[in-house]
Design a protein around this motif. Structure first.
Motif, mmCIF file in Angstrom:
data_model
loop_
_atom_site.group_PDB
_atom_site.id
_atom_site.type_symbol
_atom_site.label_atom_id
_atom_site.label_comp_id
_atom_site.label_asym_id
_atom_site.label_seq_id
_atom_site.Cartn_x
_atom_site.Cartn_y
_atom_site.Cartn_z
ATOM 1 N N UNK A 695 0.886 -1.085 -0.199
ATOM 2 C CA UNK A 695 0.051 -0.082 -0.027
ATOM 3 C C UNK A 695 0.865 1.312 0.106
ATOM 4 N N UNK A 696 2.011 1.403 0.773
ATOM 5 C CA UNK A 696 2.977 2.291 0.923
ATOM 6 C C UNK A 696 3.473 2.590 -0.630
ATOM 7 N N UNK A 697 3.767 1.320 -1.166
ATOM 8 C CA UNK A 697 4.559 1.259 -2.536
ATOM 9 C C UNK A 697 3.674 2.104 -3.509
ATOM 10 N N UNK A 698 2.492 2.008 -3.182
ATOM 11 C CA UNK A 698 1.555 2.223 -4.594
ATOM 12 C C UNK A 698 1.458 3.986 -4.246
ATOM 13 N N UNK A 699 1.466 4.457 -3.113
ATOM 14 C CA UNK A 699 1.239 6.018 -3.011
ATOM 15 C C UNK A 699 2.320 6.635 -3.634
ATOM 16 N N UNK A 700 1.876 7.720 -4.514
ATOM 17 C CA UNK A 700 2.795 8.460 -5.331
ATOM 18 C C UNK A 700 3.678 9.405 -4.557
ATOM 19 N N UNK A 701 3.414 9.627 -3.381
ATOM 20 C CA UNK A 701 4.283 10.393 -2.483
ATOM 21 C C UNK A 701 5.422 9.614 -1.814
ATOM 22 N N UNK A 702 5.383 8.404 -2.129
ATOM 23 C CA UNK A 702 6.381 7.366 -1.573
ATOM 24 C C UNK A 702 7.219 7.206 -2.656
ATOM 25 N N UNK A 703 8.536 7.377 -2.607
ATOM 26 C CA UNK A 703 9.675 7.037 -3.739
ATOM 27 C C UNK A 703 10.145 5.960 -3.366
ATOM 28 N N UNK A 704 10.288 5.323 -2.019
ATOM 29 C CA UNK A 704 10.840 3.856 -1.842
ATOM 30 C C UNK A 704 10.472 3.584 -0.335
ATOM 31 N N UNK A 705 10.474 2.459 -0.163
ATOM 32 C CA UNK A 705 9.821 1.879 0.926
ATOM 33 C C UNK A 705 10.603 0.545 1.287
ATOM 34 N N UNK A 706 11.052 0.148 2.479
ATOM 35 C CA UNK A 706 12.076 -1.080 2.473
ATOM 36 C C UNK A 706 12.058 -1.591 4.083
ATOM 37 N N UNK A 707 12.176 -2.907 4.292
ATOM 38 C CA UNK A 707 12.379 -3.258 5.515
ATOM 39 C C UNK A 707 13.717 -2.759 6.183
ATOM 40 N N UNK A 708 13.847 -2.020 7.490
ATOM 41 C CA UNK A 708 14.792 -1.816 7.908
ATOM 42 C C UNK A 708 15.609 -2.642 8.965
ATOM 43 N N UNK A 709 16.861 -3.159 8.694
ATOM 44 C CA UNK A 709 17.433 -4.395 9.460
ATOM 45 C C UNK A 709 18.653 -3.618 9.900
ATOM 46 N N UNK A 710 19.204 -3.687 11.132
ATOM 47 C CA UNK A 710 20.445 -3.095 11.619
ATOM 48 C C UNK A 710 21.049 -4.097 12.692
ATOM 49 N N UNK A 711 22.189 -4.797 12.038
ATOM 50 C CA UNK A 711 22.602 -5.759 13.007
ATOM 51 C C UNK A 711 23.265 -4.915 14.309
ATOM 52 N N UNK A 712 23.433 -3.968 14.220
ATOM 53 C CA UNK A 712 24.208 -3.312 15.273
ATOM 54 C C UNK A 712 23.255 -2.720 16.471
ATOM 55 N N UNK A 713 21.827 -3.014 16.258
ATOM 56 C CA UNK A 713 20.831 -2.620 17.268
ATOM 57 C C UNK A 713 20.759 -3.600 18.371
ATOM 58 N N UNK A 714 20.340 -3.484 19.348
ATOM 59 C CA UNK A 714 20.054 -4.337 20.482
ATOM 60 C C UNK A 714 19.655 -5.604 19.960
ATOM 61 N N UNK A 715 19.902 -6.923 20.595
ATOM 62 C CA UNK A 715 19.346 -7.971 19.931
ATOM 63 C C UNK A 715 18.248 -8.675 20.959
ATOM 64 N N UNK A 716 17.810 -7.845 21.837
ATOM 65 C CA UNK A 716 16.877 -8.329 22.856
ATOM 66 C C UNK A 716 15.759 -7.362 22.787
ATOM 67 N N UNK A 717 14.480 -8.022 23.181
ATOM 68 C CA UNK A 717 13.111 -7.178 23.617
ATOM 69 C C UNK A 717 12.797 -7.672 24.886
ATOM 70 N N UNK A 718 11.912 -7.188 25.718
ATOM 71 C CA UNK A 718 11.342 -7.845 26.733
ATOM 72 C C UNK A 718 11.005 -9.066 26.644
ATOM 73 N N UNK A 719 11.333 -10.057 27.423
ATOM 74 C CA UNK A 719 10.757 -11.470 27.145
ATOM 75 C C UNK A 719 9.544 -11.619 27.439
ATOM 76 N N UNK A 720 9.162 -12.730 26.558
ATOM 77 C CA UNK A 720 7.709 -13.275 26.786
ATOM 78 C C UNK A 720 7.807 -14.734 27.388
ATOM 79 N N UNK A 721 6.570 -15.045 28.063
ATOM 80 C CA UNK A 721 6.556 -16.372 28.685
ATOM 81 C C UNK A 721 6.724 -16.356 30.048
#
Length: 721
Positions: A695-721
């Motif tokens: 839907x974002x890619x079809x919008x004329x005001x959006x020239x690019x959209x991509x999934x952002x992945x960064x190995x430098x970011x922290x590798x954990x989130x609050x635990x589940x379970x």
């Protein structure tokens, strides 16, 4: 280093190094030894179907290429060509150990191997396209692949019978003609005969049995004719090498199928070759041979003055020799012979440590580039496959234009093929033809040496009946393309109106950007292709709208308990989504255990997993629970949007319309005409992510959209379970 059994004449690295240094004294001995040791280590413990150590196969492939006097990079690639696919070796590791050139070559061979060519026509056509593209990037990739297939065919008996038949059909349909088209005739003949042995064992045995009954006579005939030729050349003071041989069973079988002759009368059973010093000597030898023996009418071909498209040059003639037996004689120079034997490999061969440049070798990259360019865009797979096979199997005739230009064509070609070989425009406008000054039907078969004149008329367009008349892939493809385009403009106009109405019904506009996005999602070439299919009823407007703005209603089913969203962790064990890759339900995942922190869940393609390659005991095989997941899985999207009033608001609204929540937003770059920003969106699953991005890619005001992945970011989130 332990000796590798089964690798004849290259059982040790010393043997292979000696073989390579025999034609290239400046060879990098240390590099070859290093590749041998690396490949041997990577394949340690692996066995072939025959029970031999697996590394005997890469060694044999390297030996085949060394026999062709290939460069060090190709030999090393042969030793390593299965490491990326069958061992734990990585591209980064190969690049670090052997450099980017060899790493890219090994990856290229790996990609060709992954094609999994099958007898299905569509798959074959797709694989042909990929193979040609890979070949055009670096010819050595295909040379290694051909050598790999040759050794596999030589050892095919250890496979199951069904697998043998599949591999033999692939080889006969694709790899053998490819080797021939690249000028490697010896390899083509061997690949064909090995396939013949698997596919038609009884037919091959019948040829061999018949040949064995004539074996004593054949040996005598060959020796006597060779001596006869040498004697007449000696009397004329011509220095030349003369050899004779009997052809392979498949070659004999094919001749028997195409010629209504008895086995003993088949001239091509016996082949004689005369190799001399210079081109003028070839014609002098031809005169001497024809003075001594009677030439057979219609069996003379001069490929020196008119070379084949793969650079092959030689004079072929058939004469009545001893006891009235017809024999084929080929006359060529040593330089021509090298091209005839090695084909494209002549581009990379070495002599005395120096790369050998052969002026007669034609660069097949040009042919492959022309082939891929010719069939780009809109061609049906079966048409492409048909055209490629026609190009590969062609036996040429040479015709002339009224101005004396030579046009090479496949045997059996018609004036239609001649017209399209000159120019597509000439072919489209063709209304008739004259051959040697005489008006002939367009379905006439052209012969060597004929002069062809094409008659054109303004306003003429290709006829559907021409497809059955044309022989070349180029002509057939151009005719089909022209017929498809006749009604294309009308269909595009109708499709545009259908799209406008359908988009207005859901409160959207059928902009060019939206149509391009829909076309991409549907696997089409662009918005014009999309509209043409709409207008011709091959596609419905509802399907186009659905791919951009699908119904947001979730499928029926129970909602997944987020504490049990991941299957494979121990009961009560906490798990955490890795922020470096942000996996979502629907994607393949693995877990890495951390002492005191539970399990960190990564996407299977997360780069961070490289850090745990040497710790297999910490890996867990995980998967997502089936069902409807709540929109709590945060994914970061990287957007580039135009800097204009209300643009950011429209982007936020668009995300909200897809039932997705924005949990964070951060600008990373501000320019007068555009913004770059990171948007954290809470999603249900991979399908939900795809819908938002589409839907974002079809919008004329959006020239690019991509999934952002960064190995430098922290590798954990609050635990589940």
């Amino acid at each position: 280093m332990a000796t590798i059994p089964g690798a004849a004449l290259a059982a040790t690295p010393d043997d292979l190094v000696a073989l390579v240094r025999g034609y290239n004294p400046r060879s990098n001995e240390a590099l070859i030894r290093k590749a041998w040791a690396f490949g041997d280590r990577m394949h340690d413990g692996q066995l072939r179907k025959s029970g031999e150590p697996y590394f005997t196969h890469p060694v044999a492939v390297a030996r085949i290429l060394a026999d062709q006097r290939m460069d060090d990079a190709t030999i090393v690639t042969a030793l390593l060509h299965d490491t990326l696919e069958d061992t734990k070796a990585s591209y980064a590791q190969l690049e670090r150990e052997f450099g980017p050139e060899i790493a890219e070559l090994v990856e290229g061979v790996t990609n060709l191997t992954k094609m999994q060519i099958r007898s299905d026509e569509t798959r074959q056509a797709e694989n042909f396209r990929k193979l040609f593209m890979a070949t055009s990037r670096d010819l050595r990739v295909t040379l290694v692949k051909l050598a790999d297939r040759l050794h596999n065919m030589r050892t095919i008996r250890s496979m199951k019978s069904e697998k043998q038949a599949q591999k033999a059909r692939e080889t006969m349909d694709i790899y053998a003609p490819l080797a021939g088209r690249m000028g490697m005739q010896w390899m083509r003949e061997e690949l064909e005969d090995l396939s013949f042995k698997v596919l038609m064992p009884e037919a091959r045995q019948s040829v061999i049995r018949r040949f064995l009954t004539l074996q004593d006579e054949t040996d005598t005939v060959i020796k006597k004719i060779v001596e006869d030729i040498r004697e007449v050349l000696r009397r004329e003071g011509i220095e030349a090498e003369v050899t004779g041989r009997a052809k392979k069973p498949y070659s004999i079988w094919r001749k028997l199928q195409t010629k209504d002759q008895a086995f003993s009368r088949l001239s091509d059973i016996y082949g004689f070759r005369i190799i001399c010093g210079a081109a003028p000597d070839c014609y002098r030898i031809l005169g001497v041979v024809h003075q001594r023996w009677r030439a057979v009418p219609g069996r003379f071909k001069d490929y020196i003055s008119q070379p084949k498209s793969n650079g092959y040059r030689s004079i072929h003639t058939t004469v009545s020799g001893r006891d009235g037996k017809q024999v084929e004689i080929q006359v060529r120079t040593q330089e021509m012979h090298e091209v005839a034997e090695s084909g494209v490999a002549a581009h990379w061969s070495y002599k005395d440590g120096v790369r050998s440049e052969n002026r007669f070798a034609v660069d097949p990259v040009r042919w492959i580039a022309q082939m891929t360019e010719r069939f780009e865009g809109g061609e049906d797979h079966d048409e492409f496959l048909e055209a490629v096979k026609l190009e590969m199997y062609q036996d040429q005739v040479f015709c002339f234009t009224p101005k004396g230009h030579v046009i090479p064509l496949p045997r059996g070609a018609t004036p239609i093929d001649f017209a399209y070989a000159i120019h597509t425009r000439i072919g489209h406008a063709c209304v008739g033809a004259k051959v040697d000054g005489v008006r002939v039907p367009l379905y006439s078969r052209l012969k060597n040496g004929q002069m062809v004149e094409i008659i054109t008329a303004e306003g003429q367009t290709p006829q559907a009946t021409w497809i059955g008349i044309a022989v070349t892939g180029r002509a057939k493809s151009a005719i089909r393309r022209a017929l498809r385009e006749e009604d294309r403009e009308r269909f595009i106009k109708l499709g545009a109106e259908l799209a406008r109405v359908a988009f207005e019904n859901v409160g959207k506009k059928a902009t060019d950007k939206a149509l391009r996005t829909a076309a991409k999602a549907l696997g089409l070439d662009g918005e014009e292709d999309l509209l043409a299919r709409l207008g011709s009823a091959e596609l419905t407007a509802r399907e186009v709208v659905r791919v951009l703005y699908p119904d947001l209603a979730q499928r029926a089913g129970e909602e997944v308990d987020e504490r049990k969203a991941v299957v494979g962790v121990a009961p009560g064990q906490a798990y955490r989504r890795a922020l470096c890759c942000q996996p979502v339900p629907g994607e393949r995942i693995v877990g890495i255990t951390h002492r005191g922190q539970g399990v960190v869940v990564h996407a299977i393609d997360c780069p961070a997993l490289v850090d745990y390659e040497e710790q297999p005991d910490r890996w867990l095989d995980l998967h997502w629970q089936e069902g409807n997941h709540r929109p709590v899985n945060t994914v970061t999207l990287e957007l580039t949007i135009s800097n204009g009033p209300g643009v950011l608001g429209r982007i936020c609204t668009l995300i909200g319309e897809q039932s997705a929540n924005i949990s964070d937003l951060q600008f990373t770059d501000r320019k007068p005409d555009y913004y770059r920003l990171l948007v954290d969106v809470d999603l249900r699953n991979a399908e939900h992510l795809h819908r938002v991005m589409t839907a974002l890619d079809a919008e004329s005001s959006v020239s690019s959209v991509a999934r952002h992945r960064d190995p430098r970011r922290a590798t954990v989130t609050p635990p589940r379970g």
